[in-house]
Design a protein around this motif. Structure first.
Motif, PDB file in Angstrom:
ATOM      1  N   LEU A  19     -60.326 -41.675  -6.462  1.00 23.92           N
ATOM      2  CA  LEU A  19     -61.424 -41.270  -7.336  1.00 23.92           C
ATOM      3  C   LEU A  19     -61.091 -41.515  -8.810  1.00 23.92           C
ATOM      4  O   LEU A  19     -61.956 -41.911  -9.597  1.00 23.92           O
ATOM      5  N   ASN A  20     -59.831 -41.308  -9.177  1.00 17.84           N
ATOM      6  CA  ASN A  20     -59.390 -41.572 -10.542  1.00 17.84           C
ATOM      7  C   ASN A  20     -59.512 -43.068 -10.867  1.00 17.84           C
ATOM      8  O   ASN A  20     -60.017 -43.441 -11.930  1.00 17.84           O
ATOM      9  N   ASN A  21     -59.082 -43.917  -9.937  1.00 19.21           N
ATOM     10  CA  ASN A  21     -59.201 -45.368 -10.128  1.00 19.21           C
ATOM     11  C   ASN A  21     -60.661 -45.785 -10.240  1.00 19.21           C
ATOM     12  O   ASN A  21     -61.027 -46.618 -11.075  1.00 19.21           O
ATOM     13  N   SER A  22     -61.492 -45.216  -9.406  1.00 19.21           N
ATOM     14  CA  SER A  22     -62.922 -45.520  -9.427  1.00 19.21           C
ATOM     15  C   SER A  22     -63.515 -45.174 -10.790  1.00 19.21           C
ATOM     16  O   SER A  22     -64.268 -45.954 -11.374  1.00 19.21           O
ATOM     17  N   GLU A  23     -63.139 -44.017 -11.289  1.00 20.63           N
ATOM     18  CA  GLU A  23     -63.650 -43.567 -12.590  1.00 20.63           C
ATOM     19  C   GLU A  23     -63.126 -44.447 -13.727  1.00 20.63           C
ATOM     20  O   GLU A  23     -63.880 -44.844 -14.612  1.00 20.63           O
ATOM     21  N   TYR A  33     -67.480 -48.438  -5.546  1.00 20.71           N
ATOM     22  CA  TYR A  33     -66.075 -48.785  -5.735  1.00 20.71           C
ATOM     23  C   TYR A  33     -65.437 -49.180  -4.396  1.00 20.71           C
ATOM     24  O   TYR A  33     -64.771 -50.209  -4.303  1.00 20.71           O
ATOM     25  N   ALA A  34     -65.640 -48.364  -3.374  1.00 17.67           N
ATOM     26  CA  ALA A  34     -65.047 -48.634  -2.062  1.00 17.67           C
ATOM     27  C   ALA A  34     -65.543 -49.966  -1.500  1.00 17.67           C
ATOM     28  O   ALA A  34     -64.758 -50.764  -0.985  1.00 17.67           O
ATOM     29  N   ARG A  35     -66.833 -50.226  -1.620  1.00 21.41           N
ATOM     30  CA  ARG A  35     -67.404 -51.476  -1.102  1.00 21.41           C
ATOM     31  C   ARG A  35     -66.770 -52.673  -1.823  1.00 21.41           C
ATOM     32  O   ARG A  35     -66.354 -53.645  -1.192  1.00 21.41           O
TER      33      ARG A  35
END
Length: 113
Positions: A19-23, A33-35
């Motif tokens: 979640l931190n990387n996504s943000e 982000y996952a996709r």
């Protein structure tokens, strides 16, 4: 219009990192982000490289192009080129190569995370 769902399990620590990387990469949703990560394998965030380095690289390329244009005009006008012109082009080219290596090295660090 994405009818299929995929699920997977992570630890609490992994979830926090994901979640931190996504943000950090500016994704509005974890799903996007996952996709992106699952399809492309990695995300390169050019914003994370130093903007000053990229701006400097662009200005160096532009400056070198201007110098080459001026030298070309002189050669076409007086049919003469000076060794200092050649040396300036070589130095500019070396600086650009140095900057490109730095940028690529930082991009590779991002890719290998």
């Amino acid at each position: 219009s994405r009818p299929k769902q995929m699920k997977f399990r992570v630890t609490e620590n992994e979830k926090e990192i994901i979640l931190n990387n996504s943000e950090k990469l500016g994704f509005k949703t974890f799903e996007n982000y996952a996709r992106k990560m699952l399809i492309d394998g990695y995300v390169i965030n050019l914003k994370s490289t130093d903007d000053k380095d990229l701006k400097y690289l662009m200005s160096e390329v532009s400056r070198m192009g201007n110098n080459i244009n001026q030298i070309t005009k002189r050669v076409n006008t007086i049919s003469q080129i000076y060794s200092c012109d050649i040396e300036e082009i070589k130095q500019s080219q070396q600086e650009i190569v140095h900057l490109l290596r730095y940028v690529v090295k930082n991009i590779n660090k991002i890719k290998n995370c």
